[in-house]
Design an enzyme around this catalytic site. Sequence first.
Site, PDB file in Angstrom:
ATOM      1  N   GLU A 184       0.181  -7.827   9.810  1.00 26.41           N
ATOM      2  CA  GLU A 184      -0.851  -7.136  10.604  1.00 26.41           C
ATOM      3  C   GLU A 184      -1.726  -6.229   9.738  1.00 26.41           C
ATOM      4  O   GLU A 184      -2.731  -5.703  10.189  1.00 26.41           O
ATOM      5  CB  GLU A 184      -0.202  -6.349  11.749  1.00 26.41           C
ATOM      6  CG  GLU A 184       0.710  -5.198  11.349  1.00 26.41           C
ATOM      7  CD  GLU A 184       2.144  -5.639  11.044  1.00 26.41           C
ATOM      8  OE1 GLU A 184       2.349  -6.747  10.501  1.00 26.41           O
ATOM      9  OE2 GLU A 184       3.068  -4.842  11.328  1.00 26.41           O
ATOM     10  N   SER A 234      10.441  -8.272   3.633  1.00 25.02           N
ATOM     11  CA  SER A 234      11.486  -7.413   3.070  1.00 25.02           C
ATOM     12  C   SER A 234      12.878  -7.916   3.488  1.00 25.02           C
ATOM     13  O   SER A 234      13.020  -8.604   4.508  1.00 25.02           O
ATOM     14  CB  SER A 234      11.280  -5.983   3.547  1.00 25.02           C
ATOM     15  OG  SER A 234      11.283  -5.968   4.960  1.00 25.02           O
ATOM     16  N   CYS A 289       6.566  -9.701  -5.265  1.00 23.82           N
ATOM     17  CA  CYS A 289       8.017  -9.878  -5.157  1.00 23.82           C
ATOM     18  C   CYS A 289       8.598 -10.384  -6.480  1.00 23.82           C
ATOM     19  O   CYS A 289       9.800 -10.372  -6.672  1.00 23.82           O
ATOM     20  CB  CYS A 289       8.357 -10.855  -4.051  1.00 23.82           C
ATOM     21  SG  CYS A 289       7.700 -12.467  -4.401  1.00 23.82           S
ATOM     22  N   GLU A 389      14.352  -1.249  -3.677  1.00 23.40           N
ATOM     23  CA  GLU A 389      13.131  -1.960  -4.081  1.00 23.40           C
ATOM     24  C   GLU A 389      11.972  -0.973  -3.900  1.00 23.40           C
ATOM     25  O   GLU A 389      11.690  -0.537  -2.787  1.00 23.40           O
ATOM     26  CB  GLU A 389      12.908  -3.186  -3.190  1.00 23.40           C
ATOM     27  CG  GLU A 389      11.666  -3.949  -3.597  1.00 23.40           C
ATOM     28  CD  GLU A 389      11.279  -5.095  -2.644  1.00 23.40           C
ATOM     29  OE1 GLU A 389      11.459  -4.966  -1.424  1.00 23.40           O
ATOM     30  OE2 GLU A 389      10.768  -6.100  -3.148  1.00 23.40           O
TER      31      GLU A 389
HETATM   32  P1  NAD Z   1       7.849  -6.685   5.938  1.00 26.45           P
HETATM   33  O1  NAD Z   1       9.232  -7.221   5.983  1.00 26.45           O
HETATM   34  O2  NAD Z   1       7.609  -5.300   6.402  1.00 26.45           O
HETATM   35  O3  NAD Z   1       6.896  -7.603   6.868  1.00 26.45           O
HETATM   36  C1  NAD Z   1       6.838  -8.997   6.701  1.00 26.45           C
HETATM   37  C2  NAD Z   1       6.430  -9.622   8.035  1.00 26.45           C
HETATM   38  O4  NAD Z   1       7.420  -9.337   9.016  1.00 26.45           O
HETATM   39  C3  NAD Z   1       5.115  -9.102   8.586  1.00 26.45           C
HETATM   40  O5  NAD Z   1       4.409 -10.176   9.162  1.00 26.45           O
HETATM   41  C4  NAD Z   1       5.560  -8.089   9.643  1.00 26.45           C
HETATM   42  O6  NAD Z   1       4.648  -7.986  10.712  1.00 26.45           O
HETATM   43  C5  NAD Z   1       6.868  -8.671  10.140  1.00 26.45           C
HETATM   44  N1  NAD Z   1       7.825  -7.635  10.537  1.00 26.45           N
HETATM   45  C6  NAD Z   1       7.986  -6.411   9.990  1.00 26.45           C
HETATM   46  N2  NAD Z   1       8.992  -5.749  10.603  1.00 26.45           N
HETATM   47  C7  NAD Z   1       9.478  -6.582  11.541  1.00 26.45           C
HETATM   48  C8  NAD Z   1      10.535  -6.478  12.495  1.00 26.45           C
HETATM   49  N3  NAD Z   1      11.283  -5.384  12.583  1.00 26.45           N
HETATM   50  N4  NAD Z   1      10.762  -7.521  13.303  1.00 26.45           N
HETATM   51  C9  NAD Z   1      10.015  -8.637  13.215  1.00 26.45           C
HETATM   52  N5  NAD Z   1       9.001  -8.788  12.336  1.00 26.45           N
HETATM   53  C10 NAD Z   1       8.738  -7.778  11.510  1.00 26.45           C
HETATM   54  O7  NAD Z   1       7.297  -6.926   4.471  1.00 26.45           O
HETATM   55  P2  NAD Z   1       5.917  -6.430   3.851  1.00 26.45           P
HETATM   56  O8  NAD Z   1       5.963  -4.959   3.674  1.00 26.45           O
HETATM   57  O9  NAD Z   1       4.766  -7.029   4.571  1.00 26.45           O
HETATM   58  O10 NAD Z   1       5.983  -7.153   2.412  1.00 26.45           O
HETATM   59  C11 NAD Z   1       6.635  -6.615   1.312  1.00 26.45           C
HETATM   60  C12 NAD Z   1       8.033  -7.170   1.169  1.00 26.45           C
HETATM   61  O11 NAD Z   1       7.983  -8.591   1.088  1.00 26.45           O
HETATM   62  C13 NAD Z   1       8.728  -6.736  -0.111  1.00 26.45           C
HETATM   63  O12 NAD Z   1      10.069  -6.453   0.199  1.00 26.45           O
HETATM   64  C14 NAD Z   1       8.626  -7.961  -1.016  1.00 26.45           C
HETATM   65  O13 NAD Z   1       9.627  -8.066  -2.001  1.00 26.45           O
HETATM   66  C15 NAD Z   1       8.750  -9.041  -0.016  1.00 26.45           C
HETATM   67  N6  NAD Z   1       8.197 -10.289  -0.517  1.00 26.45           N
HETATM   68  C16 NAD Z   1       9.077 -11.255  -0.869  1.00 26.45           C
HETATM   69  C17 NAD Z   1       8.610 -12.447  -1.368  1.00 26.45           C
HETATM   70  C18 NAD Z   1       9.551 -13.529  -1.776  1.00 26.45           C
HETATM   71  O14 NAD Z   1       9.077 -14.617  -2.046  1.00 26.45           O
HETATM   72  N7  NAD Z   1      10.846 -13.308  -1.828  1.00 26.45           N
HETATM   73  C19 NAD Z   1       7.221 -12.656  -1.513  1.00 26.45           C
HETATM   74  C20 NAD Z   1       6.351 -11.637  -1.123  1.00 26.45           C
HETATM   75  C21 NAD Z   1       6.858 -10.460  -0.619  1.00 26.45           C
END
Ligand code: NAD
Length: 504
Positions: A184, A234, A289, A389
């Site tokens: 979002e 995450s 990541c 992290e």
């Molecule tokens: P995030 O987990 O906060 O959000 C990711 C997605 O999940 C978003 O679309 C968000 O709207 C949704 N979301 C968030 N909280 C939620 C909940 N409680 N219930 C359901 N959906 C929810 O992650 P972020 O802050 O957008 O991205 C950063 C994180 O992503 C870091 O931890 C990074 O390491 C990780 N990441 C991992 C990879 C990989 O390939 N392993 C790649 C890119 C990013």
Amino acid sequence: MSGTGTLAVTTVHNWIGGKLEAGTSGRNGMLNNPATGEVIAEVEFASAADVDRAVATAKAAQHEWRSVPLSGRAEVLFKLRELIVQNRARIAETLTRENGKTNADALGEVARGLENVEFACGIPNLLKGGYTEQASRGVDVYQIRQPLGVVAGITPFNFPAMVPLWMLSNAIACGNAFVLKPSEKVPSASMLIAELAQQAGVPDGVLNIVNGDKEAVERLLDHPDVKAISFVGSTPVAKSIYEAGTKNGKRVQALGGAKNHMLVLPDADVAMAADAAVSAAYGAAGERCMAISAVVAVGSVAEPLVAAIRERLAKIKVGPGSEPGIEMGPLITREHRDRVAGHLDGAVAEGATLAVDGRKDPATGTNGFFLGPSLIDNVRPGMSCYDKEIFGPVLSVVRVNTYAEGVRMINENPYGNGTAIFTQNGGAARQFQFDVEVGMVGVNVPIPVPVSYYSFGGWKSSLFGDLHMYGPEGVQFYTRAKVVTSRWPDPGSSKVDLGFPQVR
Ligand code: NAD
């Protein structure tokens, strides 16, 4: 995005059945330009009813889409590739405005996303099955792979174009319909890709976008017509999505967070290792990541390596990613910047040494969400800056005495996304590749993101599920196998036989 084909974003809606649709939850979020702190648009959050509409539209469209011959699907993907190439500057500009990454980095993101479209253009070859003639007398056996139906993707803020392309290219090529729930914080690049997909000939309803938050995600997890979920984000959210999705009988691949170590052996070329560590730790302000977040310096290399890293940090130009010459942009939100900066004081309180304090960078004092590159030395497992992290421009240096001590530390870390070894000793590198419990390994390569014809995925708390993302495992994820055993006997030879079928 109000109006097809425009980048004058004011309100970002949903994209359902090839049209913009207003979200009906009554809730919305603000989009900031992280370089200025200004609100640049709002995004309407999808309600459960909006998700239901998107899934029903996808289900209706998938039936016909899976019947389109493979060469026809490939043709659409080839067109999408051309349109992304033509529009890469527009997509990159959107990435810089909403995410903050520099324009050069944004163009790099588009290029890495494009690789996945190119891979999916080979779908006729990728879906070729196996065929066994004469598995039994007069009996042939073959395997086909069929699409799952409606599949969904949930993506993070840090790669607003690339990660959706990791998922949707293969999902659609395999004959599924796709529902994307982008972060979002950065929805506009996905909206632009959806428009391009429509122009490329992806039928309306085959690619849908629901914008929003937890409410939309929870409905996707519950919806009986969503057969598979790809998630990147995450670790706590990845784990909960894996648990909820699989409990509901869905196939789930959920990629989580990371703590990527770079092991530097005493024989490494110090200048090269320092260049690599700085590039991999501070590119995209550490919001990758696969960013290196801990340098593990073995023995005598620590002193010269830390000195070489410090020297390089002083030269990094921090500022708005749209300005030429800027090497590092802001972080995604003010809260995230403050949380990252909080680790610097926390590390000192826990006994580490703050070698470079990014809060002193002039950009940190502006309205943008900036933090200069920071370096923490003498870090140890157990300190919060090591255990958590951080996901920002903060590099930790852990000093160890031996290779074995370094590898043990990496293997004991709960994350296992990426890692790298820097050495001039091929045997040591080979041993590291053998020993290390991490999914993606670099040998003198600090960010070993696999090319699109391999697959991407970490181990341990960096991935929940069995199949990695994109590449051959992506095709496996978005299809299921069917094995056909076939016989064309002479009806005259037919008889009742209650024995179990034999193959000899
Ligand atoms: P995030 O987990 O906060 O959000 C990711 C997605 O999940 C978003 O679309 C968000 O709207 C949704 N979301 C968030 N909280 C939620 C909940 N409680 N219930 C359901 N959906 C929810 O992650 P972020 O802050 O957008 O991205 C950063 C994180 O992503 C870091 O931890 C990074 O390491 C990780 N990441 C991992 C990879 C990989 O390939 N392993 C790649 C890119 C990013």
